[in-house]
Enzyme design. Structure first.
Site, PDB file in Angstrom:
ATOM      1  N   GLU A 168       7.309  14.083  35.667  1.00 29.55           N
ATOM      2  CA  GLU A 168       8.732  14.432  35.517  1.00 29.55           C
ATOM      3  C   GLU A 168       9.075  15.850  35.946  1.00 29.55           C
ATOM      4  O   GLU A 168       9.457  16.693  35.126  1.00 29.55           O
ATOM      5  CB  GLU A 168       9.159  14.233  34.059  1.00 29.55           C
ATOM      6  CG  GLU A 168       8.995  12.815  33.577  1.00 29.55           C
ATOM      7  CD  GLU A 168       9.676  12.559  32.237  1.00 29.55           C
ATOM      8  OE1 GLU A 168      10.092  13.530  31.574  1.00 29.55           O
ATOM      9  OE2 GLU A 168       9.805  11.388  31.865  1.00 29.55           O
ATOM     10  N   GLU A 356       6.343   5.220  31.658  1.00 26.47           N
ATOM     11  CA  GLU A 356       6.740   5.499  30.269  1.00 26.47           C
ATOM     12  C   GLU A 356       7.977   4.693  29.919  1.00 26.47           C
ATOM     13  O   GLU A 356       8.921   4.625  30.702  1.00 26.47           O
ATOM     14  CB  GLU A 356       7.096   6.988  30.055  1.00 26.47           C
ATOM     15  CG  GLU A 356       5.918   7.920  30.026  1.00 26.47           C
ATOM     16  CD  GLU A 356       6.309   9.381  29.758  1.00 26.47           C
ATOM     17  OE1 GLU A 356       7.416   9.630  29.228  1.00 26.47           O
ATOM     18  OE2 GLU A 356       5.504  10.254  30.091  1.00 26.47           O
TER      19      GLU A 356
HETATM   20  C1  GCO Z   1       7.955  12.534  29.477  1.00 24.98           C
HETATM   21  C2  GCO Z   1       7.645  13.334  28.504  1.00 24.98           C
HETATM   22  C3  GCO Z   1       7.022  12.808  27.300  1.00 24.98           C
HETATM   23  C4  GCO Z   1       7.971  12.679  26.183  1.00 24.98           C
HETATM   24  C5  GCO Z   1       8.683  11.362  26.218  1.00 24.98           C
HETATM   25  C6  GCO Z   1       9.701  11.212  25.131  1.00 24.98           C
HETATM   26  O1  GCO Z   1       7.081  12.395  30.323  1.00 24.98           O
HETATM   27  O2  GCO Z   1       9.074  12.109  29.413  1.00 24.98           O
HETATM   28  O3  GCO Z   1       6.662  13.897  29.167  1.00 24.98           O
HETATM   29  O4  GCO Z   1       6.118  13.804  27.096  1.00 24.98           O
HETATM   30  O5  GCO Z   1       7.298  12.773  24.986  1.00 24.98           O
HETATM   31  O6  GCO Z   1       9.345  11.227  27.413  1.00 24.98           O
HETATM   32  O7  GCO Z   1      10.650  12.204  25.237  1.00 24.98           O
END
Ligand code: GCO
Length: 446
Positions: A168, A356
């Site tokens: 990200e 994710e």
């Molecule tokens: C991401 C963040 C995660 C967060 C998750 C929830 O990659 O988005 O790195 O570390 O914990 O997204 O906010």
């Protein structure tokens, strides 16, 4: 549930995600250098409840327990990140053998348990020594990063097939170098624009460095994304939504595909010219083996005169009479469908994995059980949309839940719980939540 795992296809990759800062702890253990997060948490008013990640979920000591639980849940792939300053305490130069050794042990234990490691090289923890030289704002980060990537890939290439270069970039440059709410806490366009450009270049530099050492490696990078819709049908709101979409969904992928920065929507990006060197246009182009997209929600956007550069504001979910998570993120499963469709449409994208997706709710252990029905419903409803997208997207090839255990949620500290495994932060006791058992049932052969 009216769909099953098999509907996603035989080769679909199922997994679970985590990251180093959020879980490991041992922030200064056995030769590890400090990272920007190790320092940032000591600053005033940055982290909710003054929490810090110095112990976090204690993954450093309990990785075997956690990997045993991954095995018990029947999850075949584990995505986690390496801590740059555990491996290179000063960011460059001397390697810390104990750091490499730790990750060898984690990777070996995954493999012994038939769990494939998916490695993120950069999940936001720049070595502090490099931040002192300007961090992502300094163009030298290109060579620092390349050196770090080479050290990691040389060390682990015989054990690891899947690599993700950055996690990200929009979030770590936006929150860390524009808003100052994440490490290193820098602000303004003069920091953000060069940090952004250098991150775009590093996406490609990382890819090339990995492939040079291991041509067979599968290399991707991950992008945060949210489905953006206008608050009303007014032209002003629609244009505001167009700008926000460019900022949060297009900014890092388009230059890497050779499409340039989305200056059409965001004229302030023209300032990047100052940082573009003669070869950069070709240097930043890269065809990843896969891209990871990370989606949680949608954003509803309205015009606002008060927000500099984008003239747009986000209408919070709790003011919109919708269902939302503890992060105040709207539960809007169609968002993940829309995002898969959006990224699928880019010709240069070969493969897509959801790296994710997940939800934070205030969980409690009662008689040894965490009855997190809301999280189960969230995952089920999002997966249904993933399946719907899968039927129209040959590129979609995997899905990872965020996250393995409860962990340190950056500025939100430990209040937010995203895990399929509950952590009691006093005792570090692990309790698989009902959502973890649900994932097991879903993945299991039935
Ligand atoms: C991401 C963040 C995660 C967060 C998750 C929830 O990659 O988005 O790195 O570390 O914990 O997204 O906010």
């Amino acid at each position: 549930m009216n769909y099953k795992k098999e509907d996603f296809g035989e080769d679909f990759i199922w997994g679970i995600s985590a990251s180093a800062v959020q879980t490991e702890g041992a922030h200064d253990h056995l030769g590890k250098g400090l990272s920007i997060w190790d320092e940032f948490v000591t600053k005033k008013n940055k982290i909710l409840n003054k929490d810090n990640h110095y112990v976090a979920a204690d993954f450093y000591n309990q990785y075997k327990t956690d990997i045993d639980l991954i095995k018990q849940m029947g999850i075949p792939n584990f995505r986690f990140s390496l801590s740059w300053s555990r491996i290179l305490p000063n960011g460059i130069g001397e390697v810390n053998p104990a750091g490499l050794d730790f990750y060898h042990k984690v990777i070996d234990y995954c493999l012994e348990n038939d769990i494939q490691p998916f490695i993120t090289l950069y999940h936001w923890d720049l070595p502090l020594a490099l931040e002192k030289k300007g961090g992502w704002v300094n163009r030298e980060v290109l060579t620092w990063f390349e050196e770090y990537v080479k050290v990691c890939v040389t060390a682990f290439k015989d054990k690891v097939t899947h690599w993700m270069v950055l996690n990200e970039p929009m979030v770590f440059t936006g929150a860390g170098y524009f808003l100052g709410v994440h490490a290193p806490g820098k602000k303004g366009l003069k920091n953000f624009i060069p940090a952004m450009h250098h991150a775009v270049l590093c996406q490609a530099i990382g890819y090339n460095a990995i492939k040079l050492i291991d041509a067979k490696a599968q290399v991707g990078t991950t992008f945060s994304c949210s489905y953006v819709t206008p608050h009303s049908s007014s032209i002003r709101d629609k244009k505001a939504a167009f700008r926000v979409d460019a900022l949060i969904n297009r900014l890092f992928i388009e230059p890497s595909l050779g499409l340039g920065y989305p200056e059409d929507a965001l004229p302030f990006l023209k300032k990047v010219k100052k940082y573009i060197m003669p070869n950069d246009d070709s240097l930043m182009k890269v065809t990843f083996d896969f891209i990871g997209i990370q989606n949680y929600t949608r954003e509803v956007v309205a015009y606002s005169i008060f927000t500099p550069f984008i003239n747009a504001k986000i209408i919070p979910a709790d003011t919109r009479k919708v269902f939302y998570t503890a992060m105040d993120w709207e539960v809007y499963p169609e968002a993940i469908f829309e995002m898969i469709t959006k990224y699928d449409a880019y010709e240069g994208v070969k493969k897509i994995m959801i790296t994710e997706n997940g939800a934070s709710f205030p969980d409690e252990v009662l008689d040894g059980v965490v009855a997190d029905d809301k999280r189960i419903n969230y995952l089920k409803s999002y997966l249904k949309q993933v399946l719907k997208a899968k039927s129209g997207s040959a590129k979609l090839s995997g899905y990872f839940v965020w996250s393995l255990t409860d962990n340190f949620e950056w500025g939100e500290g430990f209040k937010q719980r995203f895990g399929l495994i509950h952590i009691d932060y006093e005792t570090k006791k692990r309790t698989v939540k009902n959502s973890g058992w649900w994932y097991k049932d879903f993945l299991g052969d039935k």
